[in-house]
Design a protein around this motif. Structure first.
Motif, PDB file in Angstrom:
ATOM      1  N   ASP A 198     -29.648 -22.844  39.110  1.00 17.52           N
ATOM      2  CA  ASP A 198     -28.586 -23.845  39.066  1.00 17.52           C
ATOM      3  C   ASP A 198     -27.464 -23.497  40.043  1.00 17.52           C
ATOM      4  O   ASP A 198     -27.021 -24.332  40.841  1.00 17.52           O
ATOM      5  N   LEU A 199     -26.993 -22.248  40.002  1.00 20.38           N
ATOM      6  CA  LEU A 199     -25.906 -21.853  40.893  1.00 20.38           C
ATOM      7  C   LEU A 199     -26.351 -21.840  42.357  1.00 20.38           C
ATOM      8  O   LEU A 199     -25.576 -22.206  43.248  1.00 20.38           O
ATOM      9  N   THR A 200     -27.586 -21.427  42.613  1.00 21.18           N
ATOM     10  CA  THR A 200     -28.107 -21.457  43.984  1.00 21.18           C
ATOM     11  C   THR A 200     -28.085 -22.880  44.517  1.00 21.18           C
ATOM     12  O   THR A 200     -27.668 -23.132  45.652  1.00 21.18           O
ATOM     13  N   ARG A 201     -28.535 -23.785  43.705  1.00 22.13           N
ATOM     14  CA  ARG A 201     -28.553 -25.207  44.086  1.00 22.13           C
ATOM     15  C   ARG A 201     -27.148 -25.716  44.379  1.00 22.13           C
ATOM     16  O   ARG A 201     -26.914 -26.411  45.374  1.00 22.13           O
ATOM     17  N   ARG A 202     -26.193 -25.365  43.540  1.00 23.62           N
ATOM     18  CA  ARG A 202     -24.828 -25.843  43.721  1.00 23.62           C
ATOM     19  C   ARG A 202     -24.219 -25.298  45.020  1.00 23.62           C
ATOM     20  O   ARG A 202     -23.561 -26.040  45.761  1.00 23.62           O
ATOM     21  N   VAL A 203     -24.441 -24.021  45.287  1.00 23.95           N
ATOM     22  CA  VAL A 203     -23.923 -23.437  46.523  1.00 23.95           C
ATOM     23  C   VAL A 203     -24.558 -24.117  47.736  1.00 23.95           C
ATOM     24  O   VAL A 203     -23.882 -24.469  48.705  1.00 23.95           O
ATOM     25  N   SER A 204     -25.864 -24.309  47.687  1.00 20.23           N
ATOM     26  CA  SER A 204     -26.580 -24.940  48.794  1.00 20.23           C
ATOM     27  C   SER A 204     -26.123 -26.374  49.012  1.00 20.23           C
ATOM     28  O   SER A 204     -25.897 -26.801  50.153  1.00 20.23           O
ATOM     29  N   ASN A 205     -25.973 -27.131  47.944  1.00 21.66           N
ATOM     30  CA  ASN A 205     -25.577 -28.538  48.064  1.00 21.66           C
ATOM     31  C   ASN A 205     -24.170 -28.716  48.623  1.00 21.66           C
ATOM     32  O   ASN A 205     -23.848 -29.764  49.183  1.00 21.66           O
ATOM     33  N   ALA A 239     -35.977 -27.341  37.272  1.00 18.50           N
ATOM     34  CA  ALA A 239     -36.052 -27.313  38.733  1.00 18.50           C
ATOM     35  C   ALA A 239     -36.649 -28.602  39.268  1.00 18.50           C
ATOM     36  O   ALA A 239     -36.186 -29.154  40.278  1.00 18.50           O
ATOM     37  N   THR A 240     -37.677 -29.101  38.598  1.00 20.66           N
ATOM     38  CA  THR A 240     -38.293 -30.365  39.013  1.00 20.66           C
ATOM     39  C   THR A 240     -37.297 -31.513  38.893  1.00 20.66           C
ATOM     40  O   THR A 240     -37.160 -32.342  39.804  1.00 20.66           O
ATOM     41  N   SER A 241     -36.584 -31.551  37.781  1.00 21.28           N
ATOM     42  CA  SER A 241     -35.595 -32.621  37.570  1.00 21.28           C
ATOM     43  C   SER A 241     -34.493 -32.576  38.623  1.00 21.28           C
ATOM     44  O   SER A 241     -34.109 -33.605  39.187  1.00 21.28           O
ATOM     45  N   TRP A 242     -33.984 -31.371  38.910  1.00 26.37           N
ATOM     46  CA  TRP A 242     -32.935 -31.226  39.921  1.00 26.37           C
ATOM     47  C   TRP A 242     -33.453 -31.589  41.311  1.00 26.37           C
ATOM     48  O   TRP A 242     -32.742 -32.179  42.107  1.00 26.37           O
ATOM     49  N   GLY A 243     -34.696 -31.195  41.588  1.00 24.43           N
ATOM     50  CA  GLY A 243     -35.267 -31.511  42.890  1.00 24.43           C
ATOM     51  C   GLY A 243     -35.350 -33.011  43.118  1.00 24.43           C
ATOM     52  O   GLY A 243     -34.981 -33.512  44.186  1.00 24.43           O
ATOM     53  N   VAL A 244     -35.800 -33.738  42.110  1.00 24.68           N
ATOM     54  CA  VAL A 244     -35.871 -35.192  42.211  1.00 24.68           C
ATOM     55  C   VAL A 244     -34.474 -35.779  42.342  1.00 24.68           C
ATOM     56  O   VAL A 244     -34.210 -36.665  43.177  1.00 24.68           O
ATOM     57  N   GLU A 245     -33.550 -35.292  41.524  1.00 22.52           N
ATOM     58  CA  GLU A 245     -32.170 -35.789  41.560  1.00 22.52           C
ATOM     59  C   GLU A 245     -31.526 -35.574  42.929  1.00 22.52           C
ATOM     60  O   GLU A 245     -30.879 -36.479  43.483  1.00 22.52           O
ATOM     61  N   SER A 250     -29.717 -37.442  48.235  1.00 24.17           N
ATOM     62  CA  SER A 250     -29.736 -37.302  49.689  1.00 24.17           C
ATOM     63  C   SER A 250     -30.080 -38.621  50.357  1.00 24.17           C
ATOM     64  O   SER A 250     -29.473 -39.010  51.357  1.00 24.17           O
ATOM     65  N   LEU A 251     -31.036 -39.326  49.781  1.00 25.14           N
ATOM     66  CA  LEU A 251     -31.453 -40.603  50.352  1.00 25.14           C
ATOM     67  C   LEU A 251     -30.366 -41.670  50.253  1.00 25.14           C
ATOM     68  O   LEU A 251     -30.234 -42.539  51.116  1.00 25.14           O
ATOM     69  N   THR A 252     -29.591 -41.619  49.202  1.00 28.10           N
ATOM     70  CA  THR A 252     -28.553 -42.628  48.999  1.00 28.10           C
ATOM     71  C   THR A 252     -27.209 -42.251  49.619  1.00 28.10           C
ATOM     72  O   THR A 252     -26.246 -42.993  49.537  1.00 28.10           O
ATOM     73  N   GLY A 253     -27.163 -41.054  50.214  1.00 28.23           N
ATOM     74  CA  GLY A 253     -25.937 -40.653  50.902  1.00 28.23           C
ATOM     75  C   GLY A 253     -24.898 -40.018  50.022  1.00 28.23           C
ATOM     76  O   GLY A 253     -23.797 -39.693  50.477  1.00 28.23           O
ATOM     77  N   LYS A 254     -25.217 -39.787  48.753  1.00 26.53           N
ATOM     78  CA  LYS A 254     -24.232 -39.216  47.847  1.00 26.53           C
ATOM     79  C   LYS A 254     -23.887 -37.776  48.244  1.00 26.53           C
ATOM     80  O   LYS A 254     -22.753 -37.356  48.094  1.00 26.53           O
ATOM     81  N   LYS A 257     -21.397 -37.720  51.075  1.00 24.43           N
ATOM     82  CA  LYS A 257     -20.061 -38.074  50.599  1.00 24.43           C
ATOM     83  C   LYS A 257     -19.435 -36.900  49.885  1.00 24.43           C
ATOM     84  O   LYS A 257     -18.241 -36.631  50.025  1.00 24.43           O
ATOM     85  N   GLN A 258     -20.241 -36.153  49.100  1.00 19.52           N
ATOM     86  CA  GLN A 258     -19.719 -35.001  48.349  1.00 19.52           C
ATOM     87  C   GLN A 258     -19.200 -33.925  49.300  1.00 19.52           C
ATOM     88  O   GLN A 258     -18.142 -33.342  49.086  1.00 19.52           O
ATOM     89  N   ARG A 259     -19.910 -33.660  50.396  1.00 13.42           N
ATOM     90  CA  ARG A 259     -19.514 -32.629  51.333  1.00 13.42           C
ATOM     91  C   ARG A 259     -18.242 -33.013  52.093  1.00 13.42           C
ATOM     92  O   ARG A 259     -17.447 -32.164  52.489  1.00 13.42           O
ATOM     93  N   GLN A 260     -18.043 -34.297  52.282  1.00 13.28           N
ATOM     94  CA  GLN A 260     -16.882 -34.755  53.034  1.00 13.28           C
ATOM     95  C   GLN A 260     -15.631 -34.804  52.171  1.00 13.28           C
ATOM     96  O   GLN A 260     -14.519 -34.825  52.696  1.00 13.28           O
ATOM     97  N   SER A 261     -15.807 -34.841  50.845  1.00 13.82           N
ATOM     98  CA  SER A 261     -14.652 -34.964  49.957  1.00 13.82           C
ATOM     99  C   SER A 261     -13.958 -33.649  49.758  1.00 13.82           C
ATOM    100  O   SER A 261     -14.483 -32.607  50.076  1.00 13.82           O
TER     101      SER A 261
END
Length: 261
Positions: A198-205, A239-245, A250-254, A257-261
């Motif tokens: 979870d934390l790895t994903r958050r840092v990466s995102n 992990a599967t759920s987060w990967g899909v999410e 990413s496809l919808t541009g969210k 937007k998060q990185r720019q905020s």
């Protein structure tokens, strides 16, 4: 010294190692001794989940003899993630600049920590992971079945979540203060070993820099591992759920937007 009391300001190290414990009375003193043999400047916070074997009492004894040691007594066994979140929050409140995850059982060798700290500074990383699965990393005393499951799980998570990290589930980590402050710790609900993913994903995102440093992971010699099949299944499902999410975001541009905020 209880965790509610801050160390003296002029004695405060910028580095805090958080060691969650549950029934680690035979391991705790030896791991803290090794920590300070190789890293004498760091402070240690023992986050004990009301261990029935006396781990908390031993931690208090060690803290009374060494101002570099603090103890957080928690109400009961609430999971690895919850212990680390509580430790992170305490460390941030008391001004620590680097916060480190380390197991009590000796599987995370304190001897590897200086190289990890060096990599953090030299590569200007936001998160350093002590990795079993990059070149130079290795595992000692694990049966082949355990190695197969761990490597297979990491490979699956790596693929399904699109993370570039090789050892996503690793529990030996260094976070910068600023990294933790951006992760939204109050929103972290994962409690078991999936907490690391979870934390790895958050840092990466968030587009922050993750560096993996090879370590030697040594299976515990004393005590019983907390890992079981239910934990493994939960990790793969989440992990599967987060990967899909994340792919949908990413496809919808969210994510942009998060990185720019």
């Amino acid at each position: 010294m209880p965790a509610e009391s801050a160390p003296e300001a002029d004695a405060l190290s910028p580095v805090l190692i958080i060691i969650p414990t549950y029934n680690e009375v035979d391991n705790l003193e030896r791991i803290i001794t090794r920590v300070h043999e190789h890293n004498p400047q760091v402070h240690v916070l023992v986050a004990d989940d009301n261990s029935p074997d006396g781990t908390g009492e031993l931690a208090d004894k060690l803290a009374a003899a060494d101002k570099r040691i603090q103890v957080m007594h928690r109400a009961g066994k609430q999971g690895l993630g919850a212990a680390y979140i509580a430790g992170f929050k305490w460390g941030l409140e008391h001004g620590y600049q680097l916060l480190i995850e380390m197991d009590a059982d000796g599987s995370h060798r304190p001897e590897d920590l200086p190289r990890m700290l060096k990599a953090l500074e030299e590569q200007n990383a936001d998160l350093v992971i002590g990795s079993r699965y990059v070149k130079g990393g290795k595992i000692v005393n694990w049966p082949l079945t355990r190695q197969f499951l761990s490597r297979g799980g990491n490979t699956y998570i790596h693929i399904v979540m699109g993370l570039k990290v090789r050892d996503v589930t690793a529990g030996y980590r260094i976070f910068r203060r600023g990294t933790l402050e951006r992760l939204g710790l109050d929103t972290v609900e994962s409690g078991g070993y999936i907490f690391q993913t979870d934390l790895t994903r958050r840092v990466s995102n968030l587009g922050m820099k993750i560096v993996e440093v090879p370590i030697t992971f040594v299976e515990r010699e004393i005590g019983v591992s907390k890992m079981n099949k239910n934990i493994m299944y939960e990790s793969l499902w989440r992990a599967t759920s987060w990967g899909v999410e994340d792919r949908i975001a990413s496809l919808t541009g969210k994510r942009k937007k998060q990185r720019q905020s």
